[in-house]
Design an enzyme around this catalytic site. Sequence first.
Site, PDB file in Angstrom:
ATOM      1  N   LYS A 157      31.616   1.207 -38.674  1.00 10.94           N
ATOM      2  CA  LYS A 157      33.012   1.659 -38.734  1.00 10.94           C
ATOM      3  C   LYS A 157      33.072   2.998 -38.026  1.00 10.94           C
ATOM      4  CE  LYS A 157      32.742   1.475 -43.335  1.00 10.94           C
ATOM      5  NZ  LYS A 157      33.926   0.969 -44.021  1.00 10.94           N
ATOM      6  N   ARG A 158      34.295   3.510 -37.777  1.00  6.84           N
ATOM      7  CA  ARG A 158      34.379   4.847 -37.221  1.00  6.84           C
ATOM      8  C   ARG A 158      33.613   5.834 -38.113  1.00  6.84           C
ATOM      9  NH1 ARG A 158      37.831   5.440 -32.619  1.00  6.84           N
ATOM     10  NH2 ARG A 158      37.424   7.659 -32.858  1.00  6.84           N
ATOM     11  N   HIS A 173      49.505   3.435 -42.692  1.00  2.00           N
ATOM     12  CA  HIS A 173      48.062   3.143 -42.732  1.00  2.00           C
ATOM     13  C   HIS A 173      47.232   4.296 -43.255  1.00  2.00           C
ATOM     14  CE1 HIS A 173      48.278  -0.577 -40.205  1.00  2.00           C
ATOM     15  NE2 HIS A 173      49.361   0.023 -39.731  1.00  2.00           N
ATOM     16  N   LYS A 186      34.542   8.308 -45.000  1.00  2.00           N
ATOM     17  CA  LYS A 186      33.840   7.026 -45.068  1.00  2.00           C
ATOM     18  C   LYS A 186      32.392   7.198 -45.556  1.00  2.00           C
ATOM     19  CE  LYS A 186      36.681   5.116 -41.285  1.00  2.00           C
ATOM     20  NZ  LYS A 186      37.337   3.886 -41.801  1.00  2.00           N
ATOM     21  N   THR A 238      39.145  -3.332 -43.076  1.00  8.45           N
ATOM     22  CA  THR A 238      39.210  -4.741 -42.684  1.00  8.45           C
ATOM     23  C   THR A 238      37.811  -5.250 -42.367  1.00  8.45           C
ATOM     24  OG1 THR A 238      39.836  -3.895 -40.502  1.00  8.45           O
ATOM     25  CG2 THR A 238      41.588  -4.853 -41.845  1.00  8.45           C
ATOM     26  N   LYS A 250      35.505  -8.886 -43.067  1.00 11.18           N
ATOM     27  CA  LYS A 250      34.693  -9.620 -42.083  1.00 11.18           C
ATOM     28  C   LYS A 250      33.274  -9.827 -42.604  1.00 11.18           C
ATOM     29  CE  LYS A 250      37.678  -7.412 -38.745  1.00 11.18           C
ATOM     30  NZ  LYS A 250      37.847  -6.240 -37.862  1.00 11.18           N
TER      31      LYS A 250
HETATM   32  C1  26Q Z   1      47.502   9.897 -33.929  1.00  7.76           C
HETATM   33  C2  26Q Z   1      48.010  10.964 -33.192  1.00  7.76           C
HETATM   34  C3  26Q Z   1      47.432  11.315 -31.981  1.00  7.76           C
HETATM   35  C4  26Q Z   1      46.361  10.579 -31.513  1.00  7.76           C
HETATM   36  C5  26Q Z   1      45.875   9.525 -32.238  1.00  7.76           C
HETATM   37  C6  26Q Z   1      46.442   9.181 -33.458  1.00  7.76           C
HETATM   38  C7  26Q Z   1      45.910   8.064 -34.241  1.00  7.76           C
HETATM   39  C8  26Q Z   1      45.424   6.915 -33.629  1.00  7.76           C
HETATM   40  C9  26Q Z   1      44.900   5.886 -34.363  1.00  7.76           C
HETATM   41  C10 26Q Z   1      45.864   8.125 -35.617  1.00  7.76           C
HETATM   42  C11 26Q Z   1      45.341   7.079 -36.361  1.00  7.76           C
HETATM   43  C12 26Q Z   1      44.860   5.949 -35.737  1.00  7.76           C
HETATM   44  C13 26Q Z   1      44.267   4.832 -36.464  1.00  7.76           C
HETATM   45  C14 26Q Z   1      44.269   4.699 -37.768  1.00  7.76           C
HETATM   46  C15 26Q Z   1      43.607   3.566 -38.429  1.00  7.76           C
HETATM   47  O1  26Q Z   1      42.925   2.777 -37.792  1.00  7.76           O
HETATM   48  N1  26Q Z   1      43.799   3.396 -39.746  1.00  7.76           N
HETATM   49  C16 26Q Z   1      43.165   2.295 -40.447  1.00  7.76           C
HETATM   50  O2  26Q Z   1      44.081   1.196 -40.442  1.00  7.76           O
HETATM   51  C17 26Q Z   1      43.451   0.045 -40.948  1.00  7.76           C
HETATM   52  C18 26Q Z   1      44.427  -1.110 -40.796  1.00  7.76           C
HETATM   53  O3  26Q Z   1      45.454  -1.000 -41.730  1.00  7.76           O
HETATM   54  C19 26Q Z   1      43.022   0.240 -42.381  1.00  7.76           C
HETATM   55  O4  26Q Z   1      42.310  -0.896 -42.786  1.00  7.76           O
HETATM   56  C20 26Q Z   1      42.129   1.482 -42.513  1.00  7.76           C
HETATM   57  O5  26Q Z   1      41.859   1.752 -43.871  1.00  7.76           O
HETATM   58  C21 26Q Z   1      42.818   2.674 -41.870  1.00  7.76           C
HETATM   59  O6  26Q Z   1      41.954   3.795 -41.871  1.00  7.76           O
END
Ligand code: 26Q
Length: 822
Positions: free
Chosen positions: A554-555, A363, A560, A662, A666
């Site tokens: 979004k975050r 991702h 972004k 995503t 929406k």
């Molecule tokens: C990693 C290590 C330690 C703590 C947290 C994390 C962590 C947690 C969540 C790292 C990344 C995430 C989330 C990533 C994320 O949401 N990525 C998004 O995924 C979507 C679904 O595929 C994409 O549409 C987005 O582009 C992408 O940013």
Amino acid sequence: STALDKERTATDIESIKRAFLNNLFYVQGKPVSLATQHDYYMALAYLVRDRMLHRWNGTAESYTQHRARTVCYLSAEFLMGPHLGNNLINMGIYEPVRQAMEELGLNFDTLLAQEEEPGLGNGGLGRLAACYLDSLASLEVPSVGYGIRYEFGIFEQDLRDGWQVERTDKWLRYGNPWEVVRPEWSVEVKLGGYTETYTDDQDRYRVRWVPDREVLGVPYDTPILGYQVNTANTLRLWKAEAIESFDFAVFNQGNYYGAVEQKVASENISKVLYPNDEKTAGKQLRLEQQFFFVSCSLQDMFRILKGQGMAVEQFHEKFAIQLNDTHPAIAAPELMRLLLDEHGLDWSLAWEITQKTLAYTNHTLLPEALEKWPVSLFGQLLPRHLQIIYEINNRFLDLVRMKFPKDAARLARMSLIDESGDRYVRMANLACVSSHTINGVAALHSELLKETVLRDFYELFPEKFCNKTNGVTPRRWMVLSNPRLSTLITSRIGDRWIKHLDELKAIEPLADDAGFRAEWRAIKQSVKRELAGRIHRQHGILVDPASLFDVQVKRIHEYKRQHLNVLHIVTLYSQLKQNPSLDITPRTFIFSGKAAPGYHMAKLMIKLVTAVGDMVNRDPDLRNQLKVIFLPNYNVTNSQRIYPASDLSEQISTAGFEASGTGNMKFAMNGALTIGTLDGANVEIRDAVGAENFFLFGLTAPEVVALKADGYDPYSYYQRHPMLKDAIDLIASGHFSHGDGDLFKPLLDKLLYHDPFMLLADYQAYIDCQETVGRAYSDADSWTRMAILNSVRMGSFSSDRSIAEYCSDIWKVNPFPVGLVD
Ligand code: 26Q
């Protein structure tokens, strides 16, 4: 089951009312005279759950009997959002239940709003997992979502003086009616200690892991209903508890407090969801969480396999495991360990089964976001897994040597161990080597993966790579969140589109029908009015529902580029101040999103939005042509109110940085037009809706790379573009910060002297494109036509399409319809 109590299955209005009052009295334990809205919600939730259990039990029985091949979606996050409304829709009883509640004198929307949403995810990745569970069930594919039952989900966000403040998310405070605990299927998970070798009774050399602690994983199951089918799959989330016998061992030595500490330490593992920017290296608890839920889930699969009388050697025939990013990548060595040490298989068979079982979704393209764990930490927590990883690595590097002789640099890059400085285990490398398929989440992303972060793996295993463009479920993101638009569509083409989103294209001719456009516009207006009312009630700010709702939710992240959006606002503001008689397209800028608690720049970006808003919203010179709102605590519930009320969707990330997005889907499904870069799934959305219905601007991904290579100098853009200089200078002057010229200095300095996300390079193109947007909006009829075309051409962005592709190309699993015997 013919004896099933009609009281718990009937869906006519009178039965619903009776069941509701029964639950209030006997389950919730309240007489009507003392009941709160939340009591009513619980009574309703239990009656809905009762009506799901018939399907859930039937599904479980049917899968077991037929030993159905099953998809296991392993994800550290499931951002489910509220269940009640969604379950009513998927069961097809939304209207009778609404009516029953209204007949009892209750406000149905108030009841729905009582549910504390399970926010067990950060954002896109977690919500994708939730959409995929909905589609798997709707497509009648046997599947289990495996994850962690965090006691505290993503933090709640407050604003104080325009700054983000975090509050703990106590979502379980009032109980969770949707889950069923299954203590009988608890499993033990080992941690720490050392390994030793021994010879077994057949004189075979074996390894034994002697842990120094063990925790209990207790499964909590939530039914996941498909849309208008009998299938009800399971989301199985693991809660960590202390193993009693461990407690007592310490207790018996007279160390009562030691025993309690042990219990607390064990329960900590599933205590809280990590926000996504915390530096992962060194966070032992995060690694414990990952291993905990993966080990529980794999042990659960072995239990199921055995229960169906299948052999361990058939593991990959029974299960297809998808790794949602590398967070569950420890599944590779854990599956190997279980096959080798617990079930006595030899290496080559175990490895074959492992590779045939696992597939990996990536991702991210940011190399610094790839997970890695210090070898020392890894070895202390998971000594046996480190051994197995070394063995996988030895065999793997031999393969690389064979294919690419004398290429030491390549070996160093591809090794599962980073030895360039401190030693780390590279989880993406582990996932690539251990999986039969590797996919990106949008066409551009999948191409860039092969060229950049996973290039070496692509050169070695080209056949493993594929693309699976993300999708979102139209059940939640259209039917539930935008009932009026959905009713309009259904009135013209029937309701098959809800299951077959491609069929929306039958609406296309109606884009040229003035009557249809008027109905469409009226719906958008009324939904915007509703959001405006909420903004007024909650934030005391009056916004004009006729203005262009320009939305970025979004975050909060530098890539972004919420601050690019702010630069546009400041530019408009500055122009209006210099020329108060200027007429522009009136706009309401809406922002919402959380910043990771340790990400200071993102928090400063929130403060910048709110500071500009405080100034803009109160200035009479602007004659209400601009409003800037930051809606706190962006979550699934709040987002469902925002997408339908949006005119313009801001998808303005630096090209090459957003894997897919995503939210972009929406918005478009709900008839917002997109202003965006050629990034992530924007590219495919634009292709689908037509370039003439999409506001494109900015550098392309190759242009971004080329400009960086040329030596990008942001300051020169500042010098050359007067409006840009003006906007930045205004912020720097302290105009939006009570004269404090230092407040936003870190942010502005980063833009002027580093600007890794190239805002300044894209500024002018963005401003020009927004000018085009403004003009387009002033032709309401043409705008509506474009909005309709956006919505009805979004068929391929249903998560049903994504899941159908995963099933045929990656999992090789077929639908298994469940017939209900009554
Ligand atoms: C990693 C290590 C330690 C703590 C947290 C994390 C962590 C947690 C969540 C790292 C990344 C995430 C989330 C990533 C994320 O949401 N990525 C998004 O995924 C979507 C679904 O595929 C994409 O549409 C987005 O582009 C992408 O940013």
